[in-house]
Design an enzyme around this catalytic site. Structure first.
Site, PDB file in Angstrom:
ATOM      1  N   ASN A  12       0.867  -1.174   0.000  1.00 38.93           N
ATOM      2  CA  ASN A  12       0.000   0.000   0.000  1.00 38.93           C
ATOM      3  C   ASN A  12       0.904   1.223   0.000  1.00 38.93           C
ATOM      4  O   ASN A  12       1.451   1.581   1.038  1.00 38.93           O
ATOM      5  CB  ASN A  12      -0.892  -0.043   1.258  1.00 38.93           C
ATOM      6  CG  ASN A  12      -1.723   1.213   1.423  1.00 38.93           C
ATOM      7  OD1 ASN A  12      -1.817   2.039   0.508  1.00 38.93           O
ATOM      8  ND2 ASN A  12      -2.334   1.378   2.578  1.00 38.93           N
ATOM      9  N   LYS A  14       0.175   4.218  -0.366  1.00 40.55           N
ATOM     10  CA  LYS A  14      -0.515   5.399   0.189  1.00 40.55           C
ATOM     11  C   LYS A  14      -0.293   6.610  -0.723  1.00 40.55           C
ATOM     12  O   LYS A  14      -0.173   6.445  -1.934  1.00 40.55           O
ATOM     13  CB  LYS A  14      -0.057   5.659   1.626  1.00 40.55           C
ATOM     14  CG  LYS A  14      -0.194   4.418   2.504  1.00 40.55           C
ATOM     15  CD  LYS A  14      -0.097   4.731   3.958  1.00 40.55           C
ATOM     16  CE  LYS A  14      -0.128   3.435   4.745  1.00 40.55           C
ATOM     17  NZ  LYS A  14      -0.195   3.637   6.171  1.00 40.55           N
ATOM     18  N   HIS A 100      -9.500   0.728   4.787  1.00 39.40           N
ATOM     19  CA  HIS A 100      -8.233   0.917   5.514  1.00 39.40           C
ATOM     20  C   HIS A 100      -8.508   1.847   6.699  1.00 39.40           C
ATOM     21  O   HIS A 100      -9.367   2.736   6.616  1.00 39.40           O
ATOM     22  CB  HIS A 100      -7.199   1.532   4.569  1.00 39.40           C
ATOM     23  CG  HIS A 100      -5.824   1.606   5.156  1.00 39.40           C
ATOM     24  ND1 HIS A 100      -5.454   2.595   6.031  1.00 39.40           N
ATOM     25  CD2 HIS A 100      -4.757   0.786   5.033  1.00 39.40           C
ATOM     26  CE1 HIS A 100      -4.198   2.389   6.411  1.00 39.40           C
ATOM     27  NE2 HIS A 100      -3.758   1.290   5.813  1.00 39.40           N
ATOM     28  N   GLU A 102      -7.078   4.359   7.727  1.00 35.04           N
ATOM     29  CA  GLU A 102      -6.993   5.788   7.397  1.00 35.04           C
ATOM     30  C   GLU A 102      -8.270   6.255   6.701  1.00 35.04           C
ATOM     31  O   GLU A 102      -8.708   7.394   6.874  1.00 35.04           O
ATOM     32  CB  GLU A 102      -5.735   6.057   6.549  1.00 35.04           C
ATOM     33  CG  GLU A 102      -4.477   5.978   7.408  1.00 35.04           C
ATOM     34  CD  GLU A 102      -3.249   5.433   6.695  1.00 35.04           C
ATOM     35  OE1 GLU A 102      -3.180   5.486   5.460  1.00 35.04           O
ATOM     36  OE2 GLU A 102      -2.337   4.940   7.402  1.00 35.04           O
ATOM     37  N   GLU A 172      -5.398  -5.287  10.628  1.00 38.13           N
ATOM     38  CA  GLU A 172      -4.404  -4.248  10.859  1.00 38.13           C
ATOM     39  C   GLU A 172      -4.724  -3.513  12.158  1.00 38.13           C
ATOM     40  O   GLU A 172      -5.544  -2.583  12.163  1.00 38.13           O
ATOM     41  CB  GLU A 172      -4.415  -3.244   9.709  1.00 38.13           C
ATOM     42  CG  GLU A 172      -4.125  -3.845   8.358  1.00 38.13           C
ATOM     43  CD  GLU A 172      -3.548  -2.808   7.407  1.00 38.13           C
ATOM     44  OE1 GLU A 172      -2.403  -2.967   7.005  1.00 38.13           O
ATOM     45  OE2 GLU A 172      -4.243  -1.827   7.112  1.00 38.13           O
ATOM     46  N   GLY A 178       2.175   2.153  10.799  1.00 42.98           N
ATOM     47  CA  GLY A 178       3.086   3.289  10.653  1.00 42.98           C
ATOM     48  C   GLY A 178       3.750   3.727  11.945  1.00 42.98           C
ATOM     49  O   GLY A 178       4.337   4.805  12.003  1.00 42.98           O
ATOM     50  N   SER A 218       3.351  -2.217  10.449  1.00 43.01           N
ATOM     51  CA  SER A 218       4.802  -2.194  10.662  1.00 43.01           C
ATOM     52  C   SER A 218       5.486  -3.519  10.331  1.00 43.01           C
ATOM     53  O   SER A 218       6.425  -3.920  11.026  1.00 43.01           O
ATOM     54  CB  SER A 218       5.124  -1.750  12.093  1.00 43.01           C
ATOM     55  OG  SER A 218       4.634  -0.439  12.325  1.00 43.01           O
TER      56      SER A 218
HETATM   57  C1  PEP Z   1      -0.867   0.038   6.143  1.00 43.40           C
HETATM   58  O1  PEP Z   1      -1.011   1.220   5.956  1.00 43.40           O
HETATM   59  O2  PEP Z   1      -1.696  -0.757   5.681  1.00 43.40           O
HETATM   60  C2  PEP Z   1       0.282  -0.406   6.924  1.00 43.40           C
HETATM   61  C3  PEP Z   1       0.266  -1.620   7.401  1.00 43.40           C
HETATM   62  O3  PEP Z   1       1.295   0.500   7.106  1.00 43.40           O
HETATM   63  P1  PEP Z   1       2.736   0.203   7.778  1.00 43.40           P
HETATM   64  O4  PEP Z   1       3.257  -1.058   7.158  1.00 43.40           O
HETATM   65  O5  PEP Z   1       3.570   1.402   7.394  1.00 43.40           O
HETATM   66  O6  PEP Z   1       2.524   0.080   9.234  1.00 43.40           O
END
Ligand code: PEP
Length: 257
Positions: A12, A14, A100, A102, A172, A178, A218
């Site tokens: 992703n 973003k 997601h 976000e 998630e 993040g 992460s």
């Molecule tokens: C995500 O945005 O789906 C995500 C898992 O981000 P990160 O790997 O940066 O934590």
């Protein structure tokens, strides 16, 4: 991971990169796709670069899937700024990330909206990657199971067993996205097992055994191996680490080994 489920690792990107960087990153990943072993790879660039990335993948007949980060649920109409499901199909997308965290927290996406988008994606042949996960506050209040259950049931409401089977779910935990704080493999496995149990009750045990459940939050090459060893973790949804070919492929290798 379970041998019968093809592991799926999605990047992703973003709202990052520019057109040249997006094209170059796609080409770099495509050139080394063999490192992913048996894992299936998906790249989800920003909407405006989906075409560019699709062309970079097509130029080398890459098996890597193309995906979008969100979409509208309607096929067309007066929805300024939005992207319709058939438009994604037109550009060669096979996947779309939906719900997601976000999108849920910053753009007000509810389970009902995610549900409408999931049905719409399936109706045009896109594979939805439906995201669920609790906040830190919810985890600390011991509400993880309740929150994830509500999100899974709400986001997948009304799907037939045949449709359910096609969905990819991404667990998630919001506190791990993040932040550099990854859930322990045990914490993740516990929620993945809960989700698989929910799928068995919504659909059937057979359907549940086919659905791929990714972990996201992460994920890095050095923590991916332990996550991949869990029986109900079938891949990863990767944010930050998907912006570097080495890191993304390192994660893919852990799941495709
Ligand atoms: C995500 O945005 O789906 C995500 C898992 O981000 P990160 O790997 O940066 O934590």
């Amino acid at each position: 991971m379970t041998a019968s489920r093809t592991q799926i690792v999605a990047g992703n990107w973003k709202m990052n990169l520019d057109r040249t960087a997006a094209r170059d990153l796609a080409a770099a990943v495509a050139a080394r796709v063999g490192e992913a072993g048996t894992a299936e790879l998906v790249l989800c660039p920003p909407a405006v670069y989906v075409d560019t990335v699709g062309a970079a993948l097509a130029a080398v007949s890459s098996p890597i899937g193309l995906g979008a980060q969100t979409m509208h649920d309607k096929a067309s109409g007066a929805f300024t700024g939005e992207v319709a499901p058939p438009m994604l199909v037109d550009l060669g997308c096979r996947y779309v990330i939906l719900g997601h965290s976000e999108r849920r927290t910053l753009f007000g996406e509810t389970d009902a909206i995610v549900n409408a988008k999931t049905k719409s994606a399936l109706s045009v042949g896109l594979t939805p990657i439906v995201c669920v996960g609790e906040t830190l506050e919810e985890r600390e209040a011991n509400r993880t199971a309740e929150v994830v259950t509500t999100q899974v049931k709400g986001s997948l409401a009304g799907l037939s067993p045949a449709e359910l089977e096609k969905v990819v779910i991404a667990y998630e935990p919001v506190w791990a996205i993040g932040t550099g704080k990854v859930a322990t493999p045990q914490q993740a496995q516990e929620v993945h097992a809960l989700i698989r149990g929910l799928l068995a009750s919504i659909g059937s045990p057979e359907v549940a055994s086919k659905v791929r459940i990714q972990y996201g939050g992460s994920v890095k090459p050095d923590n991916a191996v332990d996550l991949a060893s869990q029986p109900d973790i079938d891949g990863a949804l990767v944010g930050g680490a998907s912006l570097k070919a080495d890191d993304f492929l390192g994660i893919a290798k852990a799941f495709g080994a």
